[in-house]
Design a protein around this motif. Structure first.
Motif, PDB file in Angstrom:
ATOM      1  N   ARG A  18       3.637   6.282   4.384  1.00  0.00           N
ATOM      2  CA  ARG A  18       2.801   7.650   4.017  1.00  0.00           C
ATOM      3  C   ARG A  18       2.620   9.079   4.861  1.00  0.00           C
ATOM      4  N   ARG A  70       0.790  -1.124   0.146  1.00  0.00           N
ATOM      5  CA  ARG A  70       0.551   0.003  -0.418  1.00  0.00           C
ATOM      6  C   ARG A  70       0.737   0.947  -0.099  1.00  0.00           C
ATOM      7  N   ASN A  71       2.111   1.314   1.143  1.00  0.00           N
ATOM      8  CA  ASN A  71       3.006   1.928   0.553  1.00  0.00           C
ATOM      9  C   ASN A  71       4.095   2.100   0.072  1.00  0.00           C
ATOM     10  N   ASP A 105       6.560   3.267  -2.142  1.00  0.00           N
ATOM     11  CA  ASP A 105       7.750   3.571  -3.009  1.00  0.00           C
ATOM     12  C   ASP A 105       8.433   3.815  -4.406  1.00  0.00           C
ATOM     13  N   ASN A 140      -1.540  11.523   9.933  1.00  0.00           N
ATOM     14  CA  ASN A 140      -0.112  11.043   9.261  1.00  0.00           C
ATOM     15  C   ASN A 140       0.330  11.968   8.640  1.00  0.00           C
ATOM     16  N   ILE A 188       4.336   9.224  -0.487  1.00  0.00           N
ATOM     17  CA  ILE A 188       4.778   8.894  -0.152  1.00  0.00           C
ATOM     18  C   ILE A 188       6.442   7.984  -0.151  1.00  0.00           C
TER      19      ILE A 188
END
Length: 470
Positions: free
Chosen positions: A271, A134-135, A137, A285, A266
Motif C-alpha cells: 500500500r 487488505r492489500n 491487488d 506509506n 496498491i
C-alpha cells in the motif's frame, strides 16, 4: 539506543539484534547462516567486554548454536512456540464459566469447529477462508506490462445512495507540459519495443558531433528523443513500414493532457499513500526505494562511465495515470528523490541515512526524471534519527506472504548441483570416516574393494557360496 549508549555498547547490541533478525527471516540462505555462525561468536566477545560475567548464563551461551540449528532444522517459524502460545490464548478466550474452565474450553472449541465446517459450504458469502487480503491487488489482468499495469487505486468509486465519508478514488487534472514530457519520456525509455529507436537516435547524435562525451550524448538524447521518435514513426507510417507496430503508433502519438490523479495505490501487495494523504495519519506509506542499473559519471567530461546498481530513495508526492488515447494506460509515481551524493550515507552501524534537504530530479529541469512506474517501487520506512538533525534512518519493509525464491544465478547453481548428483557413479560407495580431529570427511571406496572375489579377480556370488557351504 545510539543516542543513549556509547558506540561500543550500541554496536554490540545492534549486531545481536541483526543476528536474530536474519535468523527469524522467512527465507534462510545457507551461506548467510554460515556467516552468522561465525559472526555471533565475535558479537558475544564484544558483549563480554561490556557486560559483567553474571550476565552470561547458559541461555546466552545457547545463542552461538542457533545458526547451526537453523541450518539443520530449517526456518524457525515451524519450530518455535509462538503459534502454540497464541492458540492457548484462543482457548482461554472460550472460558465463560470460571468454575468449570475445562468444560467451557471444550464447548467453545466444539462450537468454533462447527462454524468453520459450515462456513466451507457457504457460497457467495465472505468468510475467513475466501475473504481478500487488505492489500489485495490480484484482479486478473491479461498480459501484464508497464502499459497494462496491475494494481488498484484506493478510495470509493462512487456514491451509493448515501453520503460516505471516504476519499474519492480519482480526480481528473490537466498536467502541465513539462511534467507531461517527463512522464512520457520515462514510459518510452522503459519500453522494450522502443529500444531499437533509442539506439538509432543515439547513433545519430554521435554521427552529428563526434566530440561529444557520453554524458553530453545522454543529455541530448533525453531532451530530444520524444519529438524525434514521434516524427520518425510518422515517416515510417507514411511509407507503410512493417517496423511500426500498433503499440509503437500509440506511444509515438503521446498521452492525453488530462490524467487521473490518485492519492493511494496498491501494487505488488504493498500500500502506497501520497505525502498529502498521510499528513494527518499516524501511519507512514509514502517511503519508496527504486533500484536501477545506470551509468555513473564522475563529471561531465568523464568518458568512461561505470555501470552499476544504485538505490534511489524518495517520498511519494503524486500518483497519475497516463492515457494513450484509451488504448494503453500507465501508472506513474512522482517522488521527491534524495540526492545520492549529498543526501545519502551509511553510518558506522551499517544503516542507511537520508536527508530530504538535498534533493535531485525535482522536475524543474526538462531532463529530470521524477517519475517511476508503480510496479518498480518498493516500500521503505523513514525513522527519525535523534542524534543527527535532519537525517532519517531507512528501514526496508518486508511484504507478508511473499517469499524470496532466489535469483537466476542461484537457481542455475541448484540445477547444476542436481545434475552433478545424477552423474555420480553408483558403483562407488561413500561412507563417513573420522580423522584425528574428530571431523567428518567423505571417503570414496570402489565396489571392487568391498565385494569378495577369487584369485582370478572374479566376483563371488553370495547365493552360490551359501549353496556350497550347505
Amino acid at each position: 539506543m545510539k543516542g543513549c549508549l556509547p558506540d561500543k555498547v550500541s554496536l554490540a547490541i545492534s549486531d545481536l539484534c541483526c543476528f536474530f533478525k536474519e535468523l527469524c527471516g522467512k527465507v534462510l540462505n545457507e551461506s548467510n547462516l554460515e556467516h552468522l555462525e561465525h559472526q555471533v561468536a565475535l558479537t558475544l566477545c564484544q558483549l563480554e567486554q561490556v557486560f559483567p560475567p553474571s550476565f552470561f548464563t547458559v541461555m546466552v551461551h545457547l545463542v552461538i548454536h542457533l545458526a547451526h540449528e537453523a541450518r539443520v532444522g530449517g526456518p524457525v517459524h515451524y519450530r518455535w512456540m509462538y503459534p502454540i502460545e497464541r492458540f492457548l490464548l484462543t482457548l482461554k478466550s472460550f472460558v465463560r464459566n470460571r468454575a468449570h474452565p475445562e468444560g467451557s474450553i471444550a464447548e467453545g472449541y466444539l462450537a468454533h469447529e462447527c462454524l468453520i465446517f459450515c462456513s466451507r459450504y457457504l457460497s457467495r458469502v465472505e468468510t475467513h477462508f475466501n475473504q481478500f487480503a487488505r492489500n489485495d491487488d490480484s484482479c486478473f489482468v491479461e498480459n501484464v506490462s508497464v502499459l497494462n499495469p496491475r494494481g488498484r487505486p484506493l478510495g470509493r468509486k462512487k456514491q451509493v445512495g448515501f453520503n460516505v465519508k471516504k476519499r474519492k478514488r480519482a480526480s481528473r487534472i490537466s498536467l502541465d507540459k513539462k511534467a507531461l514530457v517527463q512522464a512520457h519520456r520515462y514510459v518510452l525509455f522503459n519500453s522494450n519495443n522502443v529500444d531499437h529507436f533509442r539506439k538509432a537516435h543515439t547513433d545519430l547524435i554521435k554521427r552529428q558531433n563526434r566530440r561529444l562525451s557520453p554524458y553530453e550524448v545522454d543529455k541530448i538524447h533525453s531532451k530530444e528523443f520524444p519529438d524525434w521518435f514521434r516524427e520518425r514513426v510518422a515517416r515510417l507510417e507514411e511509407q507503410d513500414s512493417t517496423l511500426v507496430a500498433n503499440d509503437i503508433k500509440w506511444l509515438a502519438r503521446g498521452p492525453l493532457e488530462i490524467v487521473r490523479r490518485y492519492s493511494g495505490y496498491i501494487v505488488n501487495g504493498v500500500r502506497f499513500h501520497t505525502k498529502t494523504r498521510e499528513r494527518c495519519l499516524k501511519t507512514q506509506n509514502s517511503g519508496i526505494v527504486v533500484t536501477v542499473k545506470t551509468l555513473s559519471y564522475a563529471s561531465s567530461r568523464d568518458k568512461n562511465p561505470k555501470e552499476g546498481e544504485i538505490h534511489y530513495y524518495g517520498a511519494l508526492t503524486d500518483i497519475i495515470q497516463l492515457d494513450y488515447s484509451g488504448k494503453y494506460k500507465a501508472i506513474l509515481f512522482k517522488c521527491d528523490w534524495v540526492d545520492i551524493n549529498r543526501g545519502c550515507k551509511i553510518d558506522n552501524f551499517g544503516m542507511t541515512l537520508v536527508n530530504f534537504n538535498y534533493l535531485q530530479h525535482t522536475g524543474n529541469d526538462i531532463c529530470d526524471d521524477p517519475f517511476v512506474f508503480a510496479s518498480q517501487a518498493k516500500k521503505v520506512f523513514y525513522v527519525e534519527n535523534k542524534t543527527k538533525n535532519g537525517w532519517l534512518v531507512v528501514v526496508h519493509a518486508k511484504i507478508r506472504d511473499v517469499y524470496d525464491m532466489g535469483d537466476e544465478q542461484s537457481n542455475d547453481t541448484d540445477q547444476g548441483n542436481e545434475q552433478v548428483l545424477q552423474e555420480i557413479n553408483h558403483n562407488d560407495l561413500i561412507r563417513p570416516e573420522a580423522d584425528d580431529c574428530d571431523d567428518i570427511i567423505e571417503v570414496t571406496i570402489p565396489m571392487e574393494n568391498i565385494l569378495p572375489h577369487d584369485k582370478d579377480d572374479n566376483y563371488i556370488d553370495d547365493d552360490e557360496s551359501d549353496a556350497d557351504f550347505f
